[in-house]
Design an enzyme around this catalytic site. Sequence first.
Site, PDB file in Angstrom:
ATOM      1  N   ASP A 114       9.012 -39.446  -6.333  1.00 34.40           N
ATOM      2  CA  ASP A 114       9.684 -40.746  -6.258  1.00 34.40           C
ATOM      3  C   ASP A 114       9.410 -41.593  -7.504  1.00 34.40           C
ATOM      4  O   ASP A 114       9.462 -42.812  -7.471  1.00 34.40           O
ATOM      5  CB  ASP A 114       9.226 -41.499  -4.996  1.00 34.40           C
ATOM      6  CG  ASP A 114       7.724 -41.683  -4.970  1.00 34.40           C
ATOM      7  OD1 ASP A 114       7.040 -41.131  -5.859  1.00 34.40           O
ATOM      8  OD2 ASP A 114       7.228 -42.386  -4.072  1.00 34.40           O
ATOM      9  N   HIS A 162      12.780 -29.235 -34.156  1.00 35.31           N
ATOM     10  CA  HIS A 162      12.639 -30.160 -33.026  1.00 35.31           C
ATOM     11  C   HIS A 162      11.301 -29.978 -32.309  1.00 35.31           C
ATOM     12  O   HIS A 162      11.216 -30.098 -31.091  1.00 35.31           O
ATOM     13  CB  HIS A 162      13.798 -29.986 -32.034  1.00 35.31           C
ATOM     14  CG  HIS A 162      15.113 -30.439 -32.585  1.00 35.31           C
ATOM     15  ND1 HIS A 162      16.329 -30.071 -32.064  1.00 35.31           N
ATOM     16  CD2 HIS A 162      15.403 -31.247 -33.637  1.00 35.31           C
ATOM     17  CE1 HIS A 162      17.306 -30.621 -32.766  1.00 35.31           C
ATOM     18  NE2 HIS A 162      16.767 -31.344 -33.733  1.00 35.31           N
ATOM     19  N   ASP A 178       7.888 -37.219 -37.697  1.00 32.32           N
ATOM     20  CA  ASP A 178       9.213 -37.826 -37.577  1.00 32.32           C
ATOM     21  C   ASP A 178       9.129 -38.740 -36.358  1.00 32.32           C
ATOM     22  O   ASP A 178       9.107 -38.261 -35.215  1.00 32.32           O
ATOM     23  CB  ASP A 178      10.269 -36.728 -37.387  1.00 32.32           C
ATOM     24  CG  ASP A 178      11.693 -37.282 -37.348  1.00 32.32           C
ATOM     25  OD1 ASP A 178      11.860 -38.506 -37.170  1.00 32.32           O
ATOM     26  OD2 ASP A 178      12.634 -36.475 -37.477  1.00 32.32           O
ATOM     27  N   ASP A 213      14.083 -44.582 -37.575  1.00 32.94           N
ATOM     28  CA  ASP A 213      13.957 -43.116 -37.625  1.00 32.94           C
ATOM     29  C   ASP A 213      13.379 -42.735 -38.989  1.00 32.94           C
ATOM     30  O   ASP A 213      14.098 -42.753 -39.989  1.00 32.94           O
ATOM     31  CB  ASP A 213      15.367 -42.525 -37.414  1.00 32.94           C
ATOM     32  CG  ASP A 213      15.373 -41.007 -37.382  1.00 32.94           C
ATOM     33  OD1 ASP A 213      14.292 -40.404 -37.400  1.00 32.94           O
ATOM     34  OD2 ASP A 213      16.477 -40.428 -37.343  1.00 32.94           O
ATOM     35  N   HIS A 267      19.830 -28.270 -42.074  1.00 34.84           N
ATOM     36  CA  HIS A 267      20.450 -29.412 -41.375  1.00 34.84           C
ATOM     37  C   HIS A 267      21.141 -30.325 -42.375  1.00 34.84           C
ATOM     38  O   HIS A 267      21.032 -30.125 -43.585  1.00 34.84           O
ATOM     39  CB  HIS A 267      19.418 -30.173 -40.530  1.00 34.84           C
ATOM     40  CG  HIS A 267      18.256 -30.740 -41.297  1.00 34.84           C
ATOM     41  ND1 HIS A 267      18.344 -31.897 -42.046  1.00 34.84           N
ATOM     42  CD2 HIS A 267      16.969 -30.307 -41.430  1.00 34.84           C
ATOM     43  CE1 HIS A 267      17.160 -32.160 -42.579  1.00 34.84           C
ATOM     44  NE2 HIS A 267      16.310 -31.209 -42.232  1.00 34.84           N
ATOM     45  N   HIS A 276      22.554 -39.160 -40.546  1.00 36.96           N
ATOM     46  CA  HIS A 276      23.430 -39.496 -39.411  1.00 36.96           C
ATOM     47  C   HIS A 276      23.485 -41.012 -39.313  1.00 36.96           C
ATOM     48  O   HIS A 276      22.625 -41.707 -39.868  1.00 36.96           O
ATOM     49  CB  HIS A 276      22.874 -38.877 -38.116  1.00 36.96           C
ATOM     50  CG  HIS A 276      21.412 -39.149 -37.897  1.00 36.96           C
ATOM     51  ND1 HIS A 276      20.943 -40.311 -37.340  1.00 36.96           N
ATOM     52  CD2 HIS A 276      20.301 -38.423 -38.204  1.00 36.96           C
ATOM     53  CE1 HIS A 276      19.620 -40.277 -37.297  1.00 36.96           C
ATOM     54  NE2 HIS A 276      19.200 -39.138 -37.823  1.00 36.96           N
ATOM     55  N   HIS A 280      20.937 -41.113 -32.983  1.00 37.68           N
ATOM     56  CA  HIS A 280      22.124 -40.473 -33.567  1.00 37.68           C
ATOM     57  C   HIS A 280      23.274 -41.342 -33.090  1.00 37.68           C
ATOM     58  O   HIS A 280      23.830 -41.132 -32.014  1.00 37.68           O
ATOM     59  CB  HIS A 280      22.266 -39.023 -33.100  1.00 37.68           C
ATOM     60  CG  HIS A 280      21.145 -38.159 -33.591  1.00 37.68           C
ATOM     61  ND1 HIS A 280      20.823 -36.950 -33.047  1.00 37.68           N
ATOM     62  CD2 HIS A 280      20.249 -38.345 -34.601  1.00 37.68           C
ATOM     63  CE1 HIS A 280      19.787 -36.426 -33.693  1.00 37.68           C
ATOM     64  NE2 HIS A 280      19.427 -37.261 -34.628  1.00 37.68           N
ATOM     65  N   GLU A 338      17.716 -37.880 -45.079  1.00 37.16           N
ATOM     66  CA  GLU A 338      16.575 -37.076 -44.653  1.00 37.16           C
ATOM     67  C   GLU A 338      16.636 -35.608 -45.075  1.00 37.16           C
ATOM     68  O   GLU A 338      16.683 -34.705 -44.231  1.00 37.16           O
ATOM     69  CB  GLU A 338      16.425 -37.156 -43.133  1.00 37.16           C
ATOM     70  CG  GLU A 338      17.704 -36.916 -42.328  1.00 37.16           C
ATOM     71  CD  GLU A 338      17.434 -36.983 -40.823  1.00 37.16           C
ATOM     72  OE1 GLU A 338      16.554 -36.245 -40.364  1.00 37.16           O
ATOM     73  OE2 GLU A 338      18.119 -37.750 -40.128  1.00 37.16           O
ATOM     74  N   TYR A 383      12.057 -26.082 -45.357  1.00 37.43           N
ATOM     75  CA  TYR A 383      11.233 -25.443 -44.324  1.00 37.43           C
ATOM     76  C   TYR A 383      11.114 -23.967 -44.678  1.00 37.43           C
ATOM     77  O   TYR A 383      12.118 -23.243 -44.672  1.00 37.43           O
ATOM     78  CB  TYR A 383      11.889 -25.626 -42.948  1.00 37.43           C
ATOM     79  CG  TYR A 383      12.369 -27.060 -42.747  1.00 37.43           C
ATOM     80  CD1 TYR A 383      11.513 -28.037 -42.247  1.00 37.43           C
ATOM     81  CD2 TYR A 383      13.676 -27.431 -43.118  1.00 37.43           C
ATOM     82  CE1 TYR A 383      11.946 -29.354 -42.111  1.00 37.43           C
ATOM     83  CE2 TYR A 383      14.101 -28.747 -42.994  1.00 37.43           C
ATOM     84  CZ  TYR A 383      13.237 -29.699 -42.489  1.00 37.43           C
ATOM     85  OH  TYR A 383      13.666 -31.009 -42.367  1.00 37.43           O
ATOM     86  N   ARG A 430       9.934 -32.887 -44.725  1.00 37.65           N
ATOM     87  CA  ARG A 430      11.142 -33.727 -44.616  1.00 37.65           C
ATOM     88  C   ARG A 430      10.726 -35.145 -45.005  1.00 37.65           C
ATOM     89  O   ARG A 430       9.605 -35.561 -44.694  1.00 37.65           O
ATOM     90  CB  ARG A 430      11.721 -33.689 -43.198  1.00 37.65           C
ATOM     91  CG  ARG A 430      12.944 -34.570 -43.023  1.00 37.65           C
ATOM     92  CD  ARG A 430      13.761 -34.264 -41.756  1.00 37.65           C
ATOM     93  NE  ARG A 430      13.037 -34.463 -40.518  1.00 37.65           N
ATOM     94  CZ  ARG A 430      12.534 -33.513 -39.752  1.00 37.65           C
ATOM     95  NH1 ARG A 430      12.680 -32.242 -40.097  1.00 37.65           N
ATOM     96  NH2 ARG A 430      11.885 -33.796 -38.638  1.00 37.65           N
ATOM     97  N   GLU A 487      12.405 -38.953 -44.698  1.00 41.58           N
ATOM     98  CA  GLU A 487      13.556 -39.622 -44.067  1.00 41.58           C
ATOM     99  C   GLU A 487      13.407 -41.134 -44.120  1.00 41.58           C
ATOM    100  O   GLU A 487      12.383 -41.683 -43.707  1.00 41.58           O
ATOM    101  CB  GLU A 487      13.644 -39.190 -42.596  1.00 41.58           C
ATOM    102  CG  GLU A 487      14.726 -39.926 -41.809  1.00 41.58           C
ATOM    103  CD  GLU A 487      14.912 -39.384 -40.393  1.00 41.58           C
ATOM    104  OE1 GLU A 487      13.930 -38.878 -39.808  1.00 41.58           O
ATOM    105  OE2 GLU A 487      16.042 -39.484 -39.887  1.00 41.58           O
TER     106      GLU A 487
HETATM  107  N1  GLY Z   1      14.497 -37.979 -35.394  1.00 41.26           N
HETATM  108  C1  GLY Z   1      15.779 -37.456 -35.226  1.00 41.26           C
HETATM  109  C2  GLY Z   1      16.435 -37.206 -36.484  1.00 41.26           C
HETATM  110  O1  GLY Z   1      15.825 -37.344 -37.538  1.00 41.26           O
HETATM  111  O2  GLY Z   1      17.595 -36.932 -36.532  1.00 41.26           O
HETATM  112 MN    MN Z   2      17.185 -38.771 -38.388  1.00 39.55          MN
HETATM  113 MN    MN Z   3      14.002 -38.416 -37.712  1.00 37.13          MN
END
Ligand code: GLY
Ligand code: MN
Ligand code: MN
Length: 433
Positions: free
Chosen positions: A35, A238, A255, A266, A345, A349, A356, A379, A383, A400, A402
């Site tokens: 619950d 991820h 991240d 982000d 990637h 975004h 996103h 970003e 890798y 990365r 960003e």
């Molecule tokens: N943290 C999600 C992205 O960088 O897209």
């Molecule tokens: Mn991002």
């Molecule tokens: Mn990110």
Amino acid sequence: MSIHPYIERRRHLIELMRQGIAIIPTAPEIMRNADTHYAYRHDSSFYYLSGFAEPEAVLVLVAADTPKSILFCREKNLEREIWDGHRHGPDAAREQFGFDEAYPITQLDEKLVELLANQPALYCPLGAEVGWDQHILRIRSAVQEKSRSGIQAPDQIQDVRSLLGEMRLFKDEHELGIMRRAAEISTSAHRRAMQFTRPGKYEYEIEAELLHEFCAHGARHPAYTSIVAGGANACVLHYVGNNTQLKDGDLLLIDAGCELDSYASDITRTFPINGKFSGPQRDVYQLVLDAQFAAIESAKSGNSWIAPHDAALNVLAKGFIDLKLCSGSVDEVLESESYKKFYMHRTGHWLGMDVHDVGNYKTGDSWRTLQPGMVLTVEPGCYIRPSDDVPQAFWNIGIRIEDDVAINDDGNEVLTSAAPKAMADIEELMKKS
Ligand code: GLY
Ligand code: MN
Ligand code: MN
């Protein structure tokens, strides 16, 4: 904050609809187990138009000669308020949030049957939630059943999310003010993480420092699950396990960004767990940083959405050749997409109420043009998984970098520049801690 931005957004959406009725529900509460619920998060578009954060609420906008905005929400209930907290109830909600009318949520279906009668178009989020789609179609059928009394049901059903996506894509000064503050809190969280990181700590201990800094400044929740990835974990895009012990000599990729007043930040930073970049780490890090600078330089009004990605790719492709990760010319690496083994990637975004965020990336067949008010992430990364055709010195390096970038008349504003990213600045900060 003042309710005027919300009233103005409702007026704007009604103007874009021109005619018909829009029905926009907030998000459902989600059970975690037994619950116990997950922390409640309203639907971004519903909140964008209403400023109303309670669950079990629906906004209805009627575009007519006399336009109307109507809220359906939970009634006051002393018993439930003792257990769960304050509820506005329809009367106070109407008053405080500037709706024309407000009714108990229990009256939603019967009122909708009345409100939908003879409306030419129905705007709602389509396909977002199967249960909601079915609910709306059942209501429309109930209106259709009245056809013998001369009542017509809307014969057009449109996805209101395309109109809302376009509105939310352009941030006004009020929104940018919140996003600057969210970015500021997140940059101090990244600085704190760099200062607390040591070999032997666990990833979740560093995650705790991020959450501490978010919460200590009024940002109660992260905008998404934080990625705290030491060593090889950084090559899992991820990764959210966050449960590995940090090793001397490895890098740590974080991240993480807070959500503040419904707006996301982000940020990704990558730094050495022992405070000092090794030779191969320096080579790859500087390459990703150069790619990021080139991408940020291209993120300006009048350029295409894809320009920052292309700029980053050009730098990365050349660097991958120099580091002997890829072979051939830059054109060949780009053409064959062999760079995707190390950079799989896109470079960013839209960013806003959702990490996103909404908003189309193309108009027709073409990438859209960047304009003031748009906010995006930049970003790039690299890798490198263990592989026979890759120099061993680079194995398990995942990097990365960003930042959050707001397009303005002069080019752009990097909202997250207070998080160090030059190697010397990172090493200096870590030395002090
Ligand atoms: N943290 C999600 C992205 O960088 O897209
Ligand atoms: Mn991002
Ligand atoms: Mn990110």
